[in-house]
Design an enzyme around this catalytic site. Structure first.
Site, PDB file in Angstrom:
ATOM      1  N   ALA A 222      -7.470  22.104 -32.504  1.00 27.98           N
ATOM      2  CA  ALA A 222      -6.212  21.410 -32.285  1.00 27.98           C
ATOM      3  C   ALA A 222      -6.297  20.740 -30.921  1.00 27.98           C
ATOM      4  O   ALA A 222      -7.077  21.160 -30.061  1.00 27.98           O
ATOM      5  CB  ALA A 222      -5.054  22.403 -32.343  1.00 27.98           C
TER       6      ALA A 222
ATOM      7  N   GLY B 169      -8.905  25.048 -34.660  1.00 32.21           N
ATOM      8  CA  GLY B 169      -8.325  24.321 -35.791  1.00 32.21           C
ATOM      9  C   GLY B 169      -9.366  23.581 -36.620  1.00 32.21           C
ATOM     10  O   GLY B 169      -9.160  23.336 -37.809  1.00 32.21           O
TER      11      GLY B 169
ATOM     12  N   GLU C 152     -10.702  26.142 -38.907  1.00 36.87           N
ATOM     13  CA  GLU C 152      -9.619  26.443 -39.856  1.00 36.87           C
ATOM     14  C   GLU C 152      -9.449  25.311 -40.870  1.00 36.87           C
ATOM     15  O   GLU C 152      -9.180  25.557 -42.047  1.00 36.87           O
ATOM     16  CB  GLU C 152      -8.325  26.700 -39.073  1.00 36.87           C
ATOM     17  CG  GLU C 152      -8.431  27.978 -38.243  1.00 36.87           C
ATOM     18  CD  GLU C 152      -7.336  28.117 -37.193  1.00 36.87           C
ATOM     19  OE1 GLU C 152      -7.165  27.195 -36.375  1.00 36.87           O
ATOM     20  OE2 GLU C 152      -6.634  29.153 -37.210  1.00 36.87           O
TER      21      GLU C 152
ATOM     22  N   GLU D 194      -9.748  30.437 -29.647  1.00 40.76           N
ATOM     23  CA  GLU D 194      -8.374  30.421 -29.118  1.00 40.76           C
ATOM     24  C   GLU D 194      -8.116  31.506 -28.083  1.00 40.76           C
ATOM     25  O   GLU D 194      -7.328  31.314 -27.151  1.00 40.76           O
ATOM     26  CB  GLU D 194      -7.357  30.570 -30.270  1.00 40.76           C
ATOM     27  CG  GLU D 194      -7.222  29.339 -31.150  1.00 40.76           C
ATOM     28  CD  GLU D 194      -8.185  29.294 -32.323  1.00 40.76           C
ATOM     29  OE1 GLU D 194      -9.188  30.043 -32.317  1.00 40.76           O
ATOM     30  OE2 GLU D 194      -7.941  28.506 -33.251  1.00 40.76           O
TER      31      GLU D 194
HETATM   32  N1  CO8 Z   1      -8.423  19.321 -27.513  1.00 41.36           N
HETATM   33  C1  CO8 Z   1      -8.390  18.227 -26.720  1.00 41.36           C
HETATM   34  N2  CO8 Z   1      -9.491  17.666 -26.184  1.00 41.36           N
HETATM   35  C2  CO8 Z   1     -10.680  18.223 -26.474  1.00 41.36           C
HETATM   36  C3  CO8 Z   1     -10.794  19.372 -27.271  1.00 41.36           C
HETATM   37  C4  CO8 Z   1      -9.594  19.919 -27.825  1.00 41.36           C
HETATM   38  N3  CO8 Z   1      -9.616  20.989 -28.633  1.00 41.36           N
HETATM   39  N4  CO8 Z   1     -12.107  19.711 -27.350  1.00 41.36           N
HETATM   40  C5  CO8 Z   1     -12.790  18.804 -26.632  1.00 41.36           C
HETATM   41  N5  CO8 Z   1     -11.924  17.911 -26.095  1.00 41.36           N
HETATM   42  C6  CO8 Z   1     -12.252  16.780 -25.224  1.00 41.36           C
HETATM   43  C7  CO8 Z   1     -12.615  17.235 -23.820  1.00 41.36           C
HETATM   44  O1  CO8 Z   1     -11.447  17.482 -23.072  1.00 41.36           O
HETATM   45  C8  CO8 Z   1     -13.432  16.062 -23.323  1.00 41.36           C
HETATM   46  O2  CO8 Z   1     -12.517  15.032 -22.953  1.00 41.36           O
HETATM   47  P1  CO8 Z   1     -12.728  14.255 -21.538  1.00 41.36           P
HETATM   48  O3  CO8 Z   1     -14.029  13.530 -21.709  1.00 41.36           O
HETATM   49  O4  CO8 Z   1     -11.536  13.358 -21.472  1.00 41.36           O
HETATM   50  O5  CO8 Z   1     -12.791  15.295 -20.483  1.00 41.36           O
HETATM   51  C9  CO8 Z   1     -14.153  15.581 -24.564  1.00 41.36           C
HETATM   52  O6  CO8 Z   1     -13.417  16.121 -25.680  1.00 41.36           O
HETATM   53  C10 CO8 Z   1     -15.577  16.083 -24.647  1.00 41.36           C
HETATM   54  O7  CO8 Z   1     -15.570  17.507 -24.533  1.00 41.36           O
HETATM   55  P2  CO8 Z   1     -16.436  18.307 -23.433  1.00 41.36           P
HETATM   56  O8  CO8 Z   1     -16.685  17.454 -22.234  1.00 41.36           O
HETATM   57  O9  CO8 Z   1     -15.800  19.624 -23.204  1.00 41.36           O
HETATM   58  O10 CO8 Z   1     -17.821  18.487 -24.240  1.00 41.36           O
HETATM   59  P3  CO8 Z   1     -18.890  19.661 -24.071  1.00 41.36           P
HETATM   60  O11 CO8 Z   1     -20.056  19.263 -24.863  1.00 41.36           O
HETATM   61  O12 CO8 Z   1     -19.079  19.987 -22.618  1.00 41.36           O
HETATM   62  O13 CO8 Z   1     -18.213  20.962 -24.753  1.00 41.36           O
HETATM   63  C11 CO8 Z   1     -16.995  22.161 -26.453  1.00 41.36           C
HETATM   64  C12 CO8 Z   1     -17.951  20.994 -26.135  1.00 41.36           C
HETATM   65  C13 CO8 Z   1     -17.702  23.484 -26.189  1.00 41.36           C
HETATM   66  C14 CO8 Z   1     -16.621  22.050 -27.944  1.00 41.36           C
HETATM   67  C15 CO8 Z   1     -15.739  22.072 -25.590  1.00 41.36           C
HETATM   68  O14 CO8 Z   1     -15.201  20.740 -25.682  1.00 41.36           O
HETATM   69  C16 CO8 Z   1     -14.633  23.017 -25.950  1.00 41.36           C
HETATM   70  O15 CO8 Z   1     -14.724  24.205 -25.666  1.00 41.36           O
HETATM   71  N6  CO8 Z   1     -13.524  22.516 -26.585  1.00 41.36           N
HETATM   72  C17 CO8 Z   1     -12.361  23.288 -26.892  1.00 41.36           C
HETATM   73  C18 CO8 Z   1     -12.610  24.166 -28.102  1.00 41.36           C
HETATM   74  C19 CO8 Z   1     -11.379  25.006 -28.365  1.00 41.36           C
HETATM   75  O16 CO8 Z   1     -10.955  25.830 -27.579  1.00 41.36           O
HETATM   76  N7  CO8 Z   1     -10.759  24.809 -29.542  1.00 41.36           N
HETATM   77  C20 CO8 Z   1      -9.607  25.545 -29.944  1.00 41.36           C
HETATM   78  C21 CO8 Z   1      -8.379  24.763 -29.651  1.00 41.36           C
HETATM   79  S1  CO8 Z   1      -6.884  25.681 -30.075  1.00 41.36           S
HETATM   80  C22 CO8 Z   1      -6.757  25.539 -31.784  1.00 41.36           C
HETATM   81  O17 CO8 Z   1      -7.503  24.863 -32.390  1.00 41.36           O
HETATM   82  C23 CO8 Z   1      -5.704  26.253 -32.555  1.00 41.36           C
HETATM   83  C24 CO8 Z   1      -4.644  26.633 -31.650  1.00 41.36           C
HETATM   84  C25 CO8 Z   1      -3.606  27.478 -32.326  1.00 41.36           C
HETATM   85  C26 CO8 Z   1      -2.475  27.677 -31.334  1.00 41.36           C
HETATM   86  C27 CO8 Z   1      -1.184  27.959 -32.017  1.00 41.36           C
HETATM   87  C28 CO8 Z   1       0.015  27.434 -31.156  1.00 41.36           C
HETATM   88  C29 CO8 Z   1       1.335  27.512 -31.880  1.00 41.36           C
END
Ligand code: CO8
Length: 258
Positions: free
Chosen positions: A66, A109, A112, A132
């Site tokens: 997400a 997400g 999922e 998460e």
């Molecule tokens: N959301 C928004 N932006 C993202 C996300 C994300 N999930 N993942 C990556 N991006 C963006 C980064 O911020 C980055 O943007 P920018 O260049 O502007 O800084 C760009 O994508 C590239 O990412 P990275 O520079 O981080 O790339 P890496 O190769 O270094 O790392 C990873 C790749 C390991 C995948 C890393 O991006 C990461 O850890 N991403 C997040 C993964 C994560 O935590 N996902 C779970 C999100 S929460 C969810 O899905 C469900 C939530 C349920 C909550 C319920 C609430 C009611």
């Protein structure tokens, strides 16, 4: 092809293709992407000339979750009032076979979303996880439920509590993924598989996805009884006559999806 915000959708014969297309954000699933994927998949599902749908991601991610930037500052009231992520439920009601071609990161997400599909085929470079917990939250789009049903409690609990990623081979041996394919061949492989599925009787395909899904939501007795009635109902279809006659006449069936 048609462009909705954040995705590209198109078709090749009887196969619908949806590509998550925000590679600069690793296809993070914001509100627009959710609306677009659900709209495209629903249109394909209503189209009787589409017999299978493939969902994949552009770049090095299927979807990295997400959109964290979109939800970071939400209040509890906003999250509940919007019923964050409830829109995705529509995807689970789609009866046309929906195949996830997971090309890279399928995290949170994204994992999922893949699990809402009927089948997951993974590139050898794919990475799955529910990270998460690292953000101070829990999975919110079905991860605690679908991952547990897919891989069992021990592995689901370990993945969800540690937030670690697993690679495609581990996901395959755990039962999350049907097959692993070389990354360069993933989309061709899955489109070929989807074309093969789409050539079969659409009402039979729809019945099959409904019945397999029912295995997760009913008792064995209920599920087996439902299966038998759906099997009986198949004899009302032209495709049953055609399929069985073609077998007896030693020829390929020509299904009319009726
Ligand atoms: N959301 C928004 N932006 C993202 C996300 C994300 N999930 N993942 C990556 N991006 C963006 C980064 O911020 C980055 O943007 P920018 O260049 O502007 O800084 C760009 O994508 C590239 O990412 P990275 O520079 O981080 O790339 P890496 O190769 O270094 O790392 C990873 C790749 C390991 C995948 C890393 O991006 C990461 O850890 N991403 C997040 C993964 C994560 O935590 N996902 C779970 C999100 S929460 C969810 O899905 C469900 C939530 C349920 C909550 C319920 C609430 C009611």
């Amino acid at each position: 092809g048609a462009a909705f915000a954040g995705i590209v959708a198109g078709r090749r014969d009887r196969v619908g293709l949806i590509i998550l297309d925000r590679p600069q954000a690793l296809n993070a699933l914001n509100r627009q992407a959710m609306d677009a994927v659900v709209a495209a998949a629903t249109l394909f599902d209503l189209d009787e000339t589409i017999g299978a749908i493939v969902l994949t991601g552009a770049g090095r991610a299927f979807a990295a979750g997400a959109d964290i930037k979109e939800m970071a500052e939400l209040s509890y009231a906003e999250a509940t009032a919007r019923d964050l992520f409830a829109g995705w439920d529509a995807l689970t009601r789609i009866r046309t076979p929906l195949i996830a071609a997971v090309n890279g990161f399928a995290l949170g997400g994204g994992c999922e979303l893949a699990m809402m599909c009927d089948v997951i085929i993974a590139a050898d470079t794919a990475k799955f996880g529910q990270p998460e917990i690292n953000l101070g939250v829990v999975p919110g789009m079905g991860g605690t439920q679908r991952l547990t049903r897919a891989v069992g409690k021990a592995k689901a609990m370990e993945l969800i509590l540690t937030g670690r990623m697993m690679d495609a081979r581990e996901a395959e041996s755990a039962g999350l993924v049907a097959r692993v394919v070389a990354a360069a061949e993933l989309l061709d492989d899955v489109l070929t598989m989807a074309a093969g599925i789409a050539a079969k009787s659409l009402p039979a395909l729809q019945a099959a996805t409904e019945l397999v899904d029912a295995a997760f939501d009913s008792t064995l007795t209920e599920g087996v009884a439902r299966e038998r009635r759906v099997f009986h109902a198949g004899f009302a279809l032209d495709d049953q006559k055609e399929g069985m006659r073609a077998f007896i006449e030693k020829r390929e069936p020509r299904f009319t999806h009726r």
